[in-house]
Design an enzyme around this catalytic site. Structure first.
Site, mmCIF file in Angstrom:
data_model
loop_
_atom_site.group_PDB
_atom_site.id
_atom_site.type_symbol
_atom_site.label_atom_id
_atom_site.label_comp_id
_atom_site.label_asym_id
_atom_site.label_seq_id
_atom_site.Cartn_x
_atom_site.Cartn_y
_atom_site.Cartn_z
ATOM 1 N N GLU A 73 0.823 -1.226 0.000
ATOM 2 C CA GLU A 73 0.000 0.000 0.000
ATOM 3 C C GLU A 73 0.843 1.257 0.000
ATOM 4 O OE1 GLU A 73 -0.668 -2.710 1.741
ATOM 5 O OE2 GLU A 73 -2.610 -3.330 0.919
ATOM 6 N N HIS A 142 -11.485 -5.826 7.849
ATOM 7 C CA HIS A 142 -12.312 -5.618 6.654
ATOM 8 C C HIS A 142 -13.538 -4.749 6.923
ATOM 9 C CE1 HIS A 142 -9.920 -9.096 5.446
ATOM 10 N NE2 HIS A 142 -10.329 -8.964 4.211
#
Lengths: 351, 380
Positions: A73, A142
């Site tokens: 990321e 999540h």
């Protein structure tokens, strides 16, 4: 260009689209309108993203405009910064809310600060899309709501659409903005459908504007992203009890458009703020403080917060306890209205 | 227990490639020599002058810090060859992403001397316009700029340009995740980027041995990136290696990694005290390999009048130092408007409100800075 593609690109009418397809349509339009727009992220190419938000874009625009990124990321955001130096407008997908933290340094130390550092010589027109929030029964990492970290960072704009029309319009506005925008997508609303005007005028409502989602007179209920729908449902339920709730959809979380908030609270004298994120030092704290500073003499009750708990996101079998739902919001409305509520009779000391 | 199936990491490297030895003798290397055929006596004199000027900028800035004109300064003493050699290989339209120590590179890029010290005085967060000299302003977060260099190079590839980018970083940065991610991304996209690692042996007080068990250049092969390991105190080796890397980038052959083995002769910054962590003997040994002295010796072997070159170079360095000092001292402090300016490109009501409140607060102070609130009721 195929006939189908041409038709799609020419589409300016109103269509019924899911939230996810509305973002997809906005991305497609941005890629068509500006050759400097790139889409990058993990699995965004051939797969179309784990939520299929970028479905079909690589096939249409090619692998140099819709890039599958290696799984790093910080690398994705850091290379996007370099692409911005070169004049590109990268649109990044962070696969899940809980995966953004490895990129935190590049976002906070570079993306947010480069304009200020260079006295405006360098633009940083990145859009960082983050599917966020709970309610989909996922494992850890999540379902998080990390918006406050970014709202606290000077130099970033933070937005969260609550409906397909805003999803379409705001992604285009975010990409067009010369400021970096963190765009939080309420992933549990991806499949909800609504009419979307694909010819909507981008200047009609600025990216930073809040709106009254449902008018009312007794109490102001402030929400954003995934909880706007819950708030609207709560307002309807409250109406059955003769309580008139005005729902405000913030849309922009940094900066917050306090105009509609102030106007509403001056009218109602009562405010409830709801978000999935934990309460401590969350957006609700800033909103409550600002309402108190700006509307003190109009308040009939202290601002009330209905939020997630200050815990790591719980296992999915427990998430219904954590996430504010219609009844918890109504309980908050009752507190703001001085009606009997779950805390009636509770005497609290300092804790 | 030994397991023959395991390969041993190579912890010893061959000596770095050297074209000019500390005694001034010229070593030959077919690949590097092949890209230096244009480097005649004049070019050598220019490289030498650049190095003298870079050292003088460094000395002057250190003095300015000691005199209270700068808050801080990160010296490059000892790294002149690595910086000048690599920077002089670049084209003006290539793009540089550096750390905070590449002031010699900035000089080669043509930075306005007035802009070089701005950051270190505390007047601004960056000194120059990155697009005026195609060099990003100093990056303080260790290794973060390597990703920017890779992204820029990806952009060059996407838009069909023939430029390259170069990332400057140190031995301390090679452990950072960003540097490793940058190498991975560069290899995956075959980006036209040069990784130029100045291994100056020290990351503040931490020796390079704490960062890596193998020579830094060997890390590149794990990412599928060809590498060169050169004597970083040899300006010709730095020039040749960077030219080779740039040639590869422009030919579409992707990234190259250069480890320039050099030494930080000074402190990490003017706030550092290296006597607390390293031995005098080490410093003395590296002083023998001084990058400027060896060019002088090399010039002498070519029959050039070194005293004349030195005098001319120092004259030029004096001029630069004087301009640097006068430009710095003439600088006015930044305006209060700069506190709030250019945080955002577009309208931001929250910050505008904060700025207005602060303006009113400042207006409430009298000439001696005391608070003089308006008389009357409270704030409403």
């Amino acid at each position: 260009m195929s006939t189908e593609t041409a038709q799609r690109e020419d589409a300016r009418g109103t269509q019924t689209l899911t939230f996810g397809k509305a973002i997809n349509a906005g991305l497609r339009r941005a890629l068509s309108d500006d050759p400097k727009v790139l889409v990058m992220g993990e699995d965004v190419g051939r797969l179309g993203g784990v939520f299929r938000i970028t479905d079909g874009l690589q096939a249409e625009f090619g692998p140099e405009r819709v890039l599958d990124s290696p799984l790093a990321e910080s690398g994705i955001v850091g290379t996007a910064v370099g692409l911005a130096y070169r004049g590109f407008r990268p649109v990044i997908e962070i696969q899940f809310d809980g995966f953004v933290y490895p990129a935190f340094d590049q976002i906070v130390s570079q993306v947010a600060k480069l304009r200020y550092r260079t006295r405006g010589r360098l633009k940083m027109p990145l859009t960082i899309r983050i599917p966020f929030g709970g309610g989909i029964g996922s494992p850890e990492h999540h379902s998080e709501s990390p918006e406050a970290y970014f709202a606290h960072t000077a130099g970033l704009r933070v937005v969260s659409p609550s409906n397909p029309q805003d999803a379409f319009t705001m992604i285009r506005q975010a990409i067009a903005s010369d400021d970096p925008v963190v765009y939080f997508e309420p992933k549990r609303r991806y499949h909800e459908k609504a009419e979307v005007d694909l010819g909507a005028d981008l200047s009609a409502m600025p990216l930073g504007a809040a709106r009254v989602a449902s008018p009312g007179t007794d109490v102001t209920l402030i929400a954003y992203g995934p909880l706007v729908k819950t708030a609207l449902d709560a307002a309807q339920a409250a109406a059955d009890e003769d309580v008139s709730v005005e729902v405000i959809d913030l849309r922009s979380l940094s900066p917050i458009d306090f105009g509609p908030v102030e106007a509403s609270v001056r009218k109602t004298g009562r405010a409830v703020i709801t978000h999935e994120a934990g309460q401590f030092a969350g957006l609700g704290a800033e909103i409550a403080a600002s309402i108190t500073e700006r509307c003190f003499y109009h308040l009939e009750h202290a601002p009330v917060r209905v939020t997630g708990f200050d815990i790591p996101y719980p296992p999915s079998k427990l998430e219904h306890h954590h996430l504010p739902d219609l009844d918890r919001i109504l309980d908050g409305v009752d507190r703001a209205m001085d009606r009997p509520n779950s805390l009636t009779g509770l005497v609290e000391g300092g804790a | 227990m030994s397991r023959n199936v395991l390969s041993d990491p190579a912890t010893e490297a061959a000596d770095p490639i050297q074209l000019v030895a500390p005694d001034g003798s010229r070593h030959h290397h077919p690949d590097l020599d092949a890209v230096l055929t244009d480097v005649n006596d004049d070019a050598l004199a220019e490289l030498y002058t650049d190095m003298v000027v870079a050292r003088r900028i460094d000395t002057e800035a250190t003095a300015l810090q000691r005199q209270g004109e700068l808050a801080l300064w990160p010296p490059l003493l000892g790294q002149e060859a690595a910086q000048i050699g690599s920077a002089r290989a670049l084209r003006p339209d290539d793009f540089v992403f550096s750390s905070y120590r590449e002031n010699g590179v900035a000089y080669c890029r043509g930075v306005d001397l007035d802009d070089l010290l701005t950051v270190w005085r505390g007047n601004a967060s960056s000194g120059w316009d990155p697009f005026a000299i195609n060099m990003a302003t100093p990056q303080i977060i260790i290794g973060a700029q390597t990703l920017h260099a890779v992204g820029y190079a990806m952009g060059v590839k996407f838009d069909g340009g023939d430029q390259a980018s170069i990332a400057y970083f140190g031995d301390g940065a090679v452990t950072q995740g960003d540097v490793n991610e940058a190498l991975a991304f560069a290899a995956s996209y075959q980006a036209p980027v040069v990784f130029f690692c100045q291994n100056n042996h020290w990351a503040i007080s931490e020796p390079v041995s704490l960062q890596t068990r193998v020579p830094i250049a060997q890390r590149a092969s794990g990412f599928g990136i060809p590498a060169l390991r050169i004597d970083g105190n040899d300006v010709l080796a730095a020039l040749a290696a960077t030219r080779i890397a740039l040639e590869r980038a422009r030919a579409g052959d992707g990234p190259t990694f250069i480890e320039a083995v050099t030494y930080r002769m000074g402190p990490h910054t003017t706030a550092d005290d290296p006597t607390r962590y390293r031995d005098r003997a080490e410093l003395d040994a590296w002083a023998e390999k001084d990058p400027l002295i060896r060019v002088e010796r090399f010039l002498a072997t070519r029959g050039m009048a070194v005293d004349g070159f030195r005098e001319a170079a120092e004259h030029r360095a004096d001029d630069v130092a004087e301009a640097l000092r006068q430009g710095l001292i003439a600088k006015t402090d930044p305006d209060v408007e700069d506190v709030f300016g250019e945080v955002y490109a577009e309208e931001h009501p929250w910050l505008a409100r904060q700025q207005e409140h602060y303006r009113r607060y400042l207006a409430s102070l009298d000439d001696s800075g005391d608070r003089t609130p308006p008389t009357g009721e409270g704030d409403r």
